[in-house]
Design an enzyme around this catalytic site. Structure first.
Site, PDB file in Angstrom:
ATOM      1  N   HIS A   1       0.806  -1.225   0.000  1.00  0.00           N
ATOM      2  CA  HIS A   1       0.000   0.000   0.000  1.00  0.00           C
ATOM      3  C   HIS A   1       0.840   1.276   0.000  1.00  0.00           C
ATOM      4  O   HIS A   1       0.300   2.367  -0.096  1.00  0.00           O
ATOM      5  CB  HIS A   1      -0.935   0.019   1.211  1.00  0.00           C
ATOM      6  CG  HIS A   1      -2.056  -0.959   1.107  1.00  0.00           C
ATOM      7  ND1 HIS A   1      -2.968  -0.945   0.086  1.00  0.00           N
ATOM      8  CD2 HIS A   1      -2.422  -2.009   1.896  1.00  0.00           C
ATOM      9  CE1 HIS A   1      -3.844  -1.936   0.250  1.00  0.00           C
ATOM     10  NE2 HIS A   1      -3.537  -2.593   1.341  1.00  0.00           N
TER      11      HIS A   1
ATOM     12  N   ARG B   1       6.838  -5.755   3.085  1.00  0.00           N
ATOM     13  CA  ARG B   1       5.520  -6.301   2.729  1.00  0.00           C
ATOM     14  C   ARG B   1       5.400  -6.267   1.225  1.00  0.00           C
ATOM     15  O   ARG B   1       5.480  -5.199   0.604  1.00  0.00           O
ATOM     16  CB  ARG B   1       4.371  -5.531   3.365  1.00  0.00           C
ATOM     17  CG  ARG B   1       3.018  -6.099   2.870  1.00  0.00           C
ATOM     18  CD  ARG B   1       1.870  -5.792   3.776  1.00  0.00           C
ATOM     19  NE  ARG B   1       1.375  -4.445   3.626  1.00  0.00           N
ATOM     20  CZ  ARG B   1       0.218  -4.024   4.169  1.00  0.00           C
ATOM     21  NH1 ARG B   1      -0.530  -4.853   4.878  1.00  0.00           N
ATOM     22  NH2 ARG B   1      -0.163  -2.785   4.016  1.00  0.00           N
TER      23      ARG B   1
ATOM     24  N   GLU C   1      -6.395 -11.687   7.385  1.00  0.00           N
ATOM     25  CA  GLU C   1      -7.194 -10.461   7.319  1.00  0.00           C
ATOM     26  C   GLU C   1      -8.517 -10.636   6.589  1.00  0.00           C
ATOM     27  O   GLU C   1      -9.102  -9.653   6.142  1.00  0.00           O
ATOM     28  CB  GLU C   1      -6.354  -9.305   6.733  1.00  0.00           C
ATOM     29  CG  GLU C   1      -5.581  -9.611   5.469  1.00  0.00           C
ATOM     30  CD  GLU C   1      -4.693  -8.452   4.995  1.00  0.00           C
ATOM     31  OE1 GLU C   1      -4.785  -7.324   5.516  1.00  0.00           O
ATOM     32  OE2 GLU C   1      -3.901  -8.686   4.067  1.00  0.00           O
TER      33      GLU C   1
ATOM     34  N   ASP D   1      -8.390  -4.616   7.163  1.00  0.00           N
ATOM     35  CA  ASP D   1      -9.061  -5.520   6.221  1.00  0.00           C
ATOM     36  C   ASP D   1      -9.964  -6.491   6.958  1.00  0.00           C
ATOM     37  O   ASP D   1     -11.042  -6.843   6.462  1.00  0.00           O
ATOM     38  CB  ASP D   1      -8.029  -6.277   5.373  1.00  0.00           C
ATOM     39  CG  ASP D   1      -7.660  -5.483   4.138  1.00  0.00           C
ATOM     40  OD1 ASP D   1      -8.583  -4.993   3.458  1.00  0.00           O
ATOM     41  OD2 ASP D   1      -6.455  -5.328   3.864  1.00  0.00           O
TER      42      ASP D   1
END
Ligand code: 3PY
Ligand code: MG
Length: 255
Positions: A45, A70, A150, A176
């Protein structure tokens, strides 16, 4: 110290980690230099491109902290590349099934656990190893795989995901989780069903002998989650810190 994150977490310590979205290797390194023992580079993200993410890994390492990356959604090709460049841990989003977990472990771990391809030239150097076979012997233990839990599907499969060989840790994405458990109606990480899920996931990690981890928006929540038994706990992010201090400064000026 080589493989410091895995060493600490496998020894039962709690590690608070920084989190960086801003695609600036200097910013990520600065968080490390403030004393965070790990910093996550969020390529899912955050604004990072490959070159900036790989530069940040060296900066964080040079600051004596452990770089964790990530990867983007389902980007398993990125996993071994990031490890080769020197990430000490990989967080993979949306690991929903044992099949997802095995696919993640396969690219992250060398045989016999997985089938990671061998080419860790920079990782070997960053860890102070000159002989490839030394890195080969140490890497499966020395680097960490964090499977993100998630979604409701992941929750239903959490024991099997935790038990998957080559998965070292579960990492909760509370936003999430809240979005999916409420079928898109709410973003409330303190909702009762999210709270229950958070404990359920931590218990699954504990039962399987894996490291429980969670994303936290700020230090208060991070401390509370560490008290609740989480051991890899991320704290805020660079953009949030920047906005908070900008806003605090404006308050002083306008107050
Ligand atoms: C989530 O809360 O869903 C996350 O992935 C944390 O960044
Ligand atoms: Mg998420």
């Amino acid at each position: 110290a080589p493989f410091s994150l895995a060493r600490r977490l496998r020894a039962g310590e709690t590690v608070y980690s920084g989190w960086s979205n801003l695609a600036s290797p200097v910013v990520a390194e600065s968080i490390a230099r403030e004393g965070f023992p790990a910093v996550v580079i969020d390529v899912q993200h955050g604004l990072w491109d490959v070159a900036s993410a790989f530069a940040a890994i060296a900066g964080i390492n040079h600051a004596g902290s452990a770089p964790v990356l990530r990867v983007p959604l389902n980007d398993f090709a990125f996993v071994s590349r990031a490890l080769d460049i020197g990430a000490e841990g990989i967080i993979a989003p949306m690991i929903n099934t044992p099949t997802d977990a095995s696919a993640f472990a396969a690219v992250a771990k060398f045989p016999p656990v997985g089938e990671r391809s061998f080419g860790p030239h920079r990782a070997m150097a960053l860890q102070g190893r000159k002989v490839p076979v030394d890195y080969l012997r140490e890497a499966n233990e020395g680097t960490l795989t964090f499977a993100m839990i998630e979604t409701p599907t992941a929750l239903a499969n959490v024991d099997e995901i935790a038990a998957t060989p080559g998965i070292d840790a579960l990492f909760i994405g509370p936003y999430d989780l809240s979005t999916s458990l409420s079928a898109g109606k709410a973003q409330d990480i303190t909702a009762p069903e999210v709270e229950t899920a958070i404990d359920r996931i931590r218990e699954a990690a504990d039962k399987a002998g894996k490291i429980p981890g969670i994303f936290c928006r700020d230090a208060e929540r991070a401390k509370a989650m560490a008290k609740r038994g989480f051991r890899f706990v991320t704290v805020g992010n660079d953009l949030g810190f920047l906005r908070e201090s900008a806003s605090a400064a404006l308050k002083v000026l306008q107050g």
